[in-house]
Design a protein around this motif. Sequence first.
Motif, PDB file in Angstrom:
ATOM      1  N   LYS A 231       0.781  -1.224   0.000  1.00 37.44           N
ATOM      2  CA  LYS A 231       0.000   0.000   0.000  1.00 37.44           C
ATOM      3  C   LYS A 231       0.822   1.289   0.000  1.00 37.44           C
ATOM      4  O   LYS A 231       0.269   2.367   0.153  1.00 37.44           O
ATOM      5  CB  LYS A 231      -0.921   0.011   1.237  1.00 37.44           C
ATOM      6  CG  LYS A 231      -1.870  -1.170   1.322  1.00 37.44           C
ATOM      7  CD  LYS A 231      -2.883  -1.146   0.186  1.00 37.44           C
ATOM      8  CE  LYS A 231      -3.801   0.058   0.322  1.00 37.44           C
ATOM      9  NZ  LYS A 231      -4.842   0.071  -0.717  1.00 37.44           N
ATOM     10  N   MET A 232       2.110   1.188  -0.166  1.00 41.63           N
ATOM     11  CA  MET A 232       2.955   2.384  -0.165  1.00 41.63           C
ATOM     12  C   MET A 232       3.271   2.807  -1.596  1.00 41.63           C
ATOM     13  O   MET A 232       3.724   2.012  -2.407  1.00 41.63           O
ATOM     14  CB  MET A 232       4.262   2.122   0.596  1.00 41.63           C
ATOM     15  CG  MET A 232       5.179   3.340   0.672  1.00 41.63           C
ATOM     16  SD  MET A 232       6.582   3.076   1.780  1.00 41.63           S
ATOM     17  CE  MET A 232       7.442   1.742   0.934  1.00 41.63           C
ATOM     18  N   LYS A 233       3.028   4.078  -1.878  1.00 43.80           N
ATOM     19  CA  LYS A 233       3.312   4.641  -3.200  1.00 43.80           C
ATOM     20  C   LYS A 233       4.323   5.768  -3.047  1.00 43.80           C
ATOM     21  O   LYS A 233       4.175   6.631  -2.177  1.00 43.80           O
ATOM     22  CB  LYS A 233       2.026   5.180  -3.841  1.00 43.80           C
ATOM     23  CG  LYS A 233       2.229   5.735  -5.251  1.00 43.80           C
ATOM     24  CD  LYS A 233       0.903   6.183  -5.855  1.00 43.80           C
ATOM     25  CE  LYS A 233       1.090   6.711  -7.268  1.00 43.80           C
ATOM     26  NZ  LYS A 233      -0.206   7.144  -7.864  1.00 43.80           N
ATOM     27  N   LEU A 234       5.338   5.759  -3.884  1.00 40.95           N
ATOM     28  CA  LEU A 234       6.372   6.782  -3.819  1.00 40.95           C
ATOM     29  C   LEU A 234       6.215   7.782  -4.948  1.00 40.95           C
ATOM     30  O   LEU A 234       5.785   7.439  -6.054  1.00 40.95           O
ATOM     31  CB  LEU A 234       7.757   6.143  -3.891  1.00 40.95           C
ATOM     32  CG  LEU A 234       8.111   5.150  -2.778  1.00 40.95           C
ATOM     33  CD1 LEU A 234       9.535   4.631  -2.972  1.00 40.95           C
ATOM     34  CD2 LEU A 234       7.968   5.786  -1.406  1.00 40.95           C
ATOM     35  N   TYR A 235       6.583   9.031  -4.654  1.00 33.50           N
ATOM     36  CA  TYR A 235       6.573  10.117  -5.631  1.00 33.50           C
ATOM     37  C   TYR A 235       7.981  10.710  -5.627  1.00 33.50           C
ATOM     38  O   TYR A 235       8.225  11.759  -4.993  1.00 33.50           O
ATOM     39  CB  TYR A 235       5.544  11.175  -5.256  1.00 33.50           C
ATOM     40  CG  TYR A 235       4.142  10.641  -5.070  1.00 33.50           C
ATOM     41  CD1 TYR A 235       3.191  10.748  -6.078  1.00 33.50           C
ATOM     42  CD2 TYR A 235       3.761  10.029  -3.868  1.00 33.50           C
ATOM     43  CE1 TYR A 235       1.899  10.258  -5.904  1.00 33.50           C
ATOM     44  CE2 TYR A 235       2.485   9.540  -3.683  1.00 33.50           C
ATOM     45  CZ  TYR A 235       1.553   9.654  -4.700  1.00 33.50           C
ATOM     46  OH  TYR A 235       0.272   9.168  -4.532  1.00 33.50           O
ATOM     47  N   PRO A 236       8.922  10.054  -6.299  1.00 36.10           N
ATOM     48  CA  PRO A 236      10.346  10.447  -6.191  1.00 36.10           C
ATOM     49  C   PRO A 236      10.616  11.901  -6.536  1.00 36.10           C
ATOM     50  O   PRO A 236      11.437  12.561  -5.892  1.00 36.10           O
ATOM     51  CB  PRO A 236      11.039   9.500  -7.177  1.00 36.10           C
ATOM     52  CG  PRO A 236      10.115   8.329  -7.295  1.00 36.10           C
ATOM     53  CD  PRO A 236       8.742   8.895  -7.177  1.00 36.10           C
ATOM     54  N   GLU A 237       9.916  12.415  -7.551  1.00 42.25           N
ATOM     55  CA  GLU A 237      10.161  13.792  -7.976  1.00 42.25           C
ATOM     56  C   GLU A 237       9.715  14.803  -6.921  1.00 42.25           C
ATOM     57  O   GLU A 237      10.167  15.950  -6.904  1.00 42.25           O
ATOM     58  CB  GLU A 237       9.452  14.078  -9.308  1.00 42.25           C
ATOM     59  CG  GLU A 237       7.941  14.148  -9.253  1.00 42.25           C
ATOM     60  CD  GLU A 237       7.246  12.796  -9.142  1.00 42.25           C
ATOM     61  OE1 GLU A 237       6.004  12.777  -9.075  1.00 42.25           O
ATOM     62  OE2 GLU A 237       7.945  11.756  -9.130  1.00 42.25           O
ATOM     63  N   LYS A 238       8.828  14.375  -6.028  1.00 41.56           N
ATOM     64  CA  LYS A 238       8.348  15.245  -4.956  1.00 41.56           C
ATOM     65  C   LYS A 238       8.936  14.862  -3.600  1.00 41.56           C
ATOM     66  O   LYS A 238       8.574  15.459  -2.586  1.00 41.56           O
ATOM     67  CB  LYS A 238       6.812  15.189  -4.881  1.00 41.56           C
ATOM     68  CG  LYS A 238       6.114  15.748  -6.110  1.00 41.56           C
ATOM     69  CD  LYS A 238       6.387  17.238  -6.269  1.00 41.56           C
ATOM     70  CE  LYS A 238       5.627  17.812  -7.448  1.00 41.56           C
ATOM     71  NZ  LYS A 238       5.870  19.268  -7.602  1.00 41.56           N
TER      72      LYS A 238
END
Length: 339
Positions: A231-238
Motif C-alpha cells: 500500500k505504499m506509493k512513492l513520488y520520487p520527484e516530490k
Amino acid sequence: MITKIIQEEKIQKAKKYVEKGERFVIVTHVSPDGDALGASLGLYHFLSAYGKDQVAVVVPNVFPSFYRWMPGSKEIVIYEKYPDFAVELLQKADVIFCLDFNEPKRIGKLAQPVLEAPGRRVLIDHHLNPADFCRVVMSYPEMSSTSEMIFRFICRMGLFELINKETATCIYTGMMTDTGAFTYNSNQTEIYTIIGELIKKGIDKDWIYRQVYQVYSESRLRMLGYVLYEKMKLYPEKRAALITLSQAELNRFGYQSGDTEGFVNQPLAIEGVDFSAFIREDKKYIKISLRSVGEFPCNLFASRYFNGGGHKNASGGEFDGSLDEAIRIFERGLAEFTY
C-alpha cells in the motif's frame, strides 16, 4: 534553569482555581494520543498529590491499547461508553482543564457538555489559533508538547516537589510520543533539562519507550507489513510517499484503536523521502496524518488541502468524502504545493 514561557498572570489565575477548587475534570481531544493522555494523566496525578480527591479524566472515545499501562489509565472515563456519568462529572466540576486541543470541535460530541458546564475552564495547549472558550488560555505552539507545558505549569506554581513518579512517567510519555521519540520538534535544550528532572523522579525512560514502541499485537505487525509491501506509493520527484488503508483492509487485520499509530513515519526511513502521508478510512470520515523531515511544512499542507493543522513536521486533518477523493486531493496538492 527553565525559561518562564507562560505569562505570570495566567499562572496565578489558574493556581487560584487549583487552590480553591474541589472537583476537577480534565478533558482532551478525540482519539487521544500519547501527548493527550500524558498531559491529562500527568495533571491528574499532580492534582491528586496536591490533595484533591475528586479528579476525573474524561476522553471522547477509546484510546490505543498500548497506552493502558500508563498509571491512572484505568480510571479514565470514556464519554462514548458512559455519556451520562461524564456529563454529571462535568456539571459538578469547579474547574475543567482542556488539554491538547485548540477549539471545541476537536473533542467531538463532548464539546457541548463541556461548553454547557458551569465550571471555570482552563486551556493548556500547543496548537495554533486557540478559540476563545476558556477563562485562562495557555497556548504556546513553540512548545514540543502539551505534556511539557504541564511540567512547566506545575513548576511555575512552585509545586515541583509534588511531581511524583506517576506524574513524571505520564509527562515523559507525552513528551516522547509527540516528538517521535525526540526525533522532531525536539531541538530545544530545555526539553532535555526537563527529561533530566523527570528521571530524578524515578522514571524508567527505556521501559516507557518499549511499552509504547516495541510491544504490539501480532495483527498490528502483519498490517504494517502489508501496508509497506502493498500500500505504499512513492513520488520520487516530490520526495514524498503515501500509504492508505480502507475500512475493509482495517477489518481484515482486526483493527483496534491505535493500531496504525506510527505508520505514517515509516516511509521517512527511505532515502530521498522527506514527506509522508497516511490516509485511512474511518467509519465517519477520512483520517489524514502527515509527517516530514527538514523544512517541508506539513501544517501548511494540511491546512490548505484538508482543513487541518498541527506542527511543521507533524500534522493532520479530516476529510468528509471517500478514500479515493482524499487520495486525488493529496496528489493534486502534491503537484501544486509550494512553500
